[in-house]
Scaffold this motif. Structure first.
Motif, mmCIF file in Angstrom:
data_model
loop_
_atom_site.group_PDB
_atom_site.id
_atom_site.type_symbol
_atom_site.label_atom_id
_atom_site.label_comp_id
_atom_site.label_asym_id
_atom_site.label_seq_id
_atom_site.Cartn_x
_atom_site.Cartn_y
_atom_site.Cartn_z
ATOM 1 N N GLN A 50 36.067 -0.849 27.998
ATOM 2 C CA GLN A 50 36.182 -2.208 27.754
ATOM 3 C C GLN A 50 34.619 -2.352 26.717
ATOM 4 N N THR A 51 35.027 -2.929 25.267
ATOM 5 C CA THR A 51 33.900 -2.848 24.370
ATOM 6 C C THR A 51 34.163 -3.914 23.417
ATOM 7 N N MET A 52 33.371 -3.639 22.122
ATOM 8 C CA MET A 52 33.469 -4.568 21.014
ATOM 9 C C MET A 52 34.236 -3.830 19.870
ATOM 10 N N ARG A 106 33.679 -6.805 16.570
ATOM 11 C CA ARG A 106 32.769 -8.180 17.306
ATOM 12 C C ARG A 106 33.669 -9.009 18.028
ATOM 13 N N GLN A 125 36.006 -8.780 21.726
ATOM 14 C CA GLN A 125 35.705 -7.970 23.131
ATOM 15 C C GLN A 125 37.453 -7.585 23.241
#
Ligand SMILES: [Zn+2]
Lengths: 88, 206
Positions: free
Chosen positions: B149-151, B154, B156
């Protein structure tokens, strides 16, 4: 940029996190028994330490867990990270 | 009685006019079953009940997934998983989970309508993602079955490595899907991949 080591997800850039201020401030067991001054002290007063600092971070864009980071507030060096379970 | 309102995927028409498959693919996997499951990972009885029901153990190692027939269990946190399965399976899955977890403290939420899956595949997939993602997604550190789970640009996202093509599944909230798809198309253009630029959000698929 800080590289913050989430105890679960691993190192991630600080954009993914929310800062939660100084750690190790227990909520008073009986808030109603406190004076306004004592309650305000719990809510608002922080040490603002220079150097080694234990602080709370929340992994907003990742696992969405709170944890504790130890950071040098002068050099921004990250000295470690732990879960609340680890520190008890 | 009026006929039911047709379902709309966040950006259905992106499948049309793809480049040759060996160069790259970008398409939505719409209407899959997404069920969010939370339970105490120290509750070994609950874990065993889930394993018996799903045919696979919930992954306890961060950033990993576990697959069984037609279902992918994705680690989201120390007490949280996403179960990804075929279309129109959410009601059955949720009620089976509920039955399996009777007597345990757990949360089962059908979030199928809230997010969608974008699949990006091809030799330049790593480069396309690297323009908006800080994580190293090379198979040597992010092999098939890994998740994060990350960007991404920008937004999610939940990234899943699918195979060594490489192929990635990118799970985003449905309101972010047209933006992320547009960003991916823009990023891909730099690597000579021209995915259709006229995806029409809201195209009816079903
Ligand atoms: Zn995390």
């Amino acid at each position: 940029m800080l590289l913050i080591p989430c105890p679960w997800c691993g190192p991630r850039e600080d954009d993914e996190f929310t800062f939660g201020g100084e750690a190790d401030i227990p909520r008073p067991a009986d808030p109603a028994a406190l004076t306004d001054e004592q309650w305000a002290d719990y809510l608002f007063m922080r040490d603002n330490r220079r150097g080694h600092h234990r602080e709370q971070w929340y992994h907003t864009a990742g696992c969405r867990r709170w944890f504790i980071v130890e950071r040098d507030t002068v050099t921004n060096e990250i000295l470690g990270a732990s879960t609340y379970g680890d520190s008890q | 009685m009026s006929s039911p309102t047709p379902r709309r995927s966040p950006f259905g028409a992106i499948e049309s006019a793809q480049p040759p498959p060996h160069e790259g693919q970008l398409f939505e996997r719409p209407f899959l079953t997404h069920v969010n499951l939370r339970l105490d990972s120290a509750d070994s009885e609950a874990l065993a009940a889930i394993q018996q029901m799903l045919g696979v153990q919930l992954p306890l190692t961060p950033n990993t997934t576990a697959a069984s027939q037609g279902l992918l269990a994705i680690w989201l946190g120390p007490d949280e998983w996403l179960l990804l399965a075929a279309q129109d399976y959410s009601e059955a899955l949720a009620s089976d989970l509920q039955a399996a977890l009777t007597g345990h403290v757990a949360s089962i939420v059908d979030i199928s309508s809230g997010q969608t899956v974008i699949r990006l595949s091809g030799p330049s997939a790593l480069d396309v993602l690297a323009r908006g993602c800080a994580l190293d997604l090379h198979p040597s550190v992010f092999p098939p079955g890994a998740c994060a789970q990350t960007m991404l640009a920008r937004a999610q996202t939940l990234l899943i490595a699918v195979d060594l093509t490489p192929t990635f599944d990118i799970i985003v909230r449905r309101s972010f899907a047209p933006y992320v798809a547009a960003w991916l198309k823009d990023s891909a253009r730099q690597f000579g991949l021209h995915f259709p630029t006229t995806a029409t959000p809201g195209t009816t698929l079903a």
